[in-house]
Design an enzyme around this catalytic site. Structure first.
Site, PDB file in Angstrom:
ATOM      1  N   SER A  60      18.872 -18.638  16.532  1.00  0.00           N
ATOM      2  CA  SER A  60      19.937 -18.974  15.580  1.00  0.00           C
ATOM      3  C   SER A  60      19.927 -18.001  14.411  1.00  0.00           C
ATOM      4  O   SER A  60      20.965 -17.746  13.798  1.00  0.00           O
ATOM      5  CB  SER A  60      19.740 -20.391  15.054  1.00  0.00           C
ATOM      6  OG  SER A  60      19.660 -21.285  16.139  1.00  0.00           O
ATOM      7  N   GLU A 111       9.805 -21.605  25.402  1.00  0.00           N
ATOM      8  CA  GLU A 111       8.620 -20.746  25.225  1.00  0.00           C
ATOM      9  C   GLU A 111       8.839 -19.712  24.123  1.00  0.00           C
ATOM     10  O   GLU A 111       7.900 -19.059  23.689  1.00  0.00           O
ATOM     11  CB  GLU A 111       8.282 -20.042  26.545  1.00  0.00           C
ATOM     12  CG  GLU A 111       7.721 -20.983  27.580  1.00  0.00           C
ATOM     13  CD  GLU A 111       7.284 -20.277  28.850  1.00  0.00           C
ATOM     14  OE1 GLU A 111       7.596 -19.080  29.016  1.00  0.00           O
ATOM     15  OE2 GLU A 111       6.640 -20.941  29.679  1.00  0.00           O
ATOM     16  N   HIS A 148      19.475 -22.316  23.785  1.00  0.00           N
ATOM     17  CA  HIS A 148      19.472 -23.779  23.704  1.00  0.00           C
ATOM     18  C   HIS A 148      20.136 -24.375  24.956  1.00  0.00           C
ATOM     19  O   HIS A 148      19.656 -25.349  25.532  1.00  0.00           O
ATOM     20  CB  HIS A 148      20.267 -24.266  22.484  1.00  0.00           C
ATOM     21  CG  HIS A 148      19.689 -23.870  21.158  1.00  0.00           C
ATOM     22  ND1 HIS A 148      20.302 -22.975  20.322  1.00  0.00           N
ATOM     23  CD2 HIS A 148      18.569 -24.277  20.514  1.00  0.00           C
ATOM     24  CE1 HIS A 148      19.597 -22.846  19.213  1.00  0.00           C
ATOM     25  NE2 HIS A 148      18.530 -23.618  19.296  1.00  0.00           N
TER      26      HIS A 148
HETATM   27  P1  AMP Z   1      15.598 -24.431  17.305  1.00  0.00           P
HETATM   28  O1  AMP Z   1      17.019 -24.898  17.195  1.00  0.00           O
HETATM   29  O2  AMP Z   1      15.406 -22.998  16.924  1.00  0.00           O
HETATM   30  O3  AMP Z   1      14.624 -25.383  16.665  1.00  0.00           O
HETATM   31  O4  AMP Z   1      15.262 -24.460  18.860  1.00  0.00           O
HETATM   32  C1  AMP Z   1      15.395 -25.634  19.608  1.00  0.00           C
HETATM   33  C2  AMP Z   1      14.705 -25.437  20.936  1.00  0.00           C
HETATM   34  O5  AMP Z   1      15.303 -24.358  21.634  1.00  0.00           O
HETATM   35  C3  AMP Z   1      13.218 -25.086  20.773  1.00  0.00           C
HETATM   36  O6  AMP Z   1      12.468 -25.744  21.781  1.00  0.00           O
HETATM   37  C4  AMP Z   1      13.208 -23.597  20.975  1.00  0.00           C
HETATM   38  O7  AMP Z   1      11.987 -23.087  21.451  1.00  0.00           O
HETATM   39  C5  AMP Z   1      14.305 -23.431  22.008  1.00  0.00           C
HETATM   40  N1  AMP Z   1      14.835 -22.081  21.987  1.00  0.00           N
HETATM   41  C6  AMP Z   1      15.325 -21.406  20.915  1.00  0.00           C
HETATM   42  N2  AMP Z   1      15.676 -20.152  21.266  1.00  0.00           N
HETATM   43  C7  AMP Z   1      15.384 -20.036  22.591  1.00  0.00           C
HETATM   44  C8  AMP Z   1      15.499 -18.971  23.532  1.00  0.00           C
HETATM   45  N3  AMP Z   1      15.973 -17.780  23.198  1.00  0.00           N
HETATM   46  N4  AMP Z   1      15.104 -19.207  24.805  1.00  0.00           N
HETATM   47  C9  AMP Z   1      14.597 -20.420  25.161  1.00  0.00           C
HETATM   48  N5  AMP Z   1      14.462 -21.454  24.313  1.00  0.00           N
HETATM   49  C10 AMP Z   1      14.841 -21.264  23.052  1.00  0.00           C
END
Ligand code: AMP
Length: 280
Positions: free
Chosen positions: A186, A148, A36
């Protein structure tokens, strides 16, 4: 760093900046990790104001226990955002976003929503589209950053923006990994020690699939991947698919002019992990 819980306070704060300054927006569901933060850092480089939202969106969960068990680490999240020089954090309640109507809009993303995650998580992308559209209306960002890691989600948001003519640039950011290759998520914090030790295998298989793809042009890779997971007691393969990056349709025969990507979903116990890799 300012923290807002209501739309009205956030809008009032951002109003003077709209169309004068670049606003970068990173929507998240919290339980933040360096993946993030890599999005926040990119947004910081490219915008004068960076807004991060933390909102566990109920309408995108097709599994009730996944929603209940979704990790919440708000104090640690705020500390990480402060250290990343984030300007504004938006932490709304469910009522603040949905009022009484905690339901999804029905979207049509030219078939993108029907592939992969769309098949295995019914309704998921309607929930994602609904909340991202609402958040875009509230924040009115110049640039919005998506990982991605959730490649299908990234393509769907890009499609939603084009179809609805929304005035925002959607920017994809590369996958941030642990040193052993596991894509940061997460959900990783819910893995048992055994599951955590087993899960870098997912990326290892993706890397090997990539070299097979380059050397052998795709023949038999899906079968090979399925076989690899048969010897992994901690991991259960849900799907492995090679698809066209643009329309996400599964590759049948190789077209030299198409960019392909391999997508994978794996269960470690009840924790569902996804990952992907560019093959070209
Ligand atoms: P989330 O909190 O899982 O909804 O993720 C929020 C944003 O962070 C989304 O655009 C995800 O694709 C991005 N994201 C989550 N994990 C990663 C990661 N390991 N690398 C890059 N972006 C991530």
């Amino acid at each position: 760093m300012l923290v807002f819980k209501t739309k009205s306070e956030l809008k009032e704060h951002l109003q003077p900046a709209i169309s004068k300054k670049n606003i970068g927006f990173v929507p998240t569901m919290g339980a933040l990790h360096q993946g993030h933060i890599s999005l926040v850092k990119k947004a910081k480089q490219e915008n004068e104001i960076v807004v991060v939202s933390i909102f566990v969106n109920p309408t995108q969960f097709n599994n009730a226990s996944d929603l209940t068990n979704y990790p919440k680490t708000i104090d640690a999240d705020l500390k990480m955002l402060e250290e990343a020089n984030c300007d504004v954090v938006f932490i709304p309640s469910v009522e603040e976003i949905y009022d009484e109507n905690v339901n999804s809009e029905n979207f049509e993303f030219d078939g993108l929503e029907k592939e992969m995650e769309g098949k295995f998580r019914p309704g998921h992308f309607d929930g994602v589209g609904t909340v991202v559209k609402k958040l875009f209306e509230i924040v009115r960002p110049t640039n919005a950053y998506f990982g991605e890691k959730d490649f299908q989600q990234l393509q769907i948001i890009k499609k939603m923006v084009v179809k609805n003519n929304l005035p925002v640039n959607v920017i994809g950011c590369s996958i941030f990994r642990e040193s052993d290759g596991l894509a940061m998520s997460s959900r990783n914090m819910r893995l048992t020690q055994e599951q955590r030790e087993a899960s870098p295998f997912i990326h290892k298989v993706l890397l090997e699939a990539k070299s097979l793809f380059i050397n052998e042009k795709g023949n038999g890779i899906c079968k090979w991947v399925t076989e690899q997971f048969e010897n992994q007691p901690e991991l259960e393969l849900e799907y492995f698919i090679i698809a066209d990056e643009e329309n996400l349709k599964e590759m049948k025969t190789i077209n030299e002019n198409v960019k392909y990507r391999a997508f994978i979903a794996v269960f470690a116990g009840e924790i569902r992990l996804i990952d992907n890799i560019s093959l070209t």
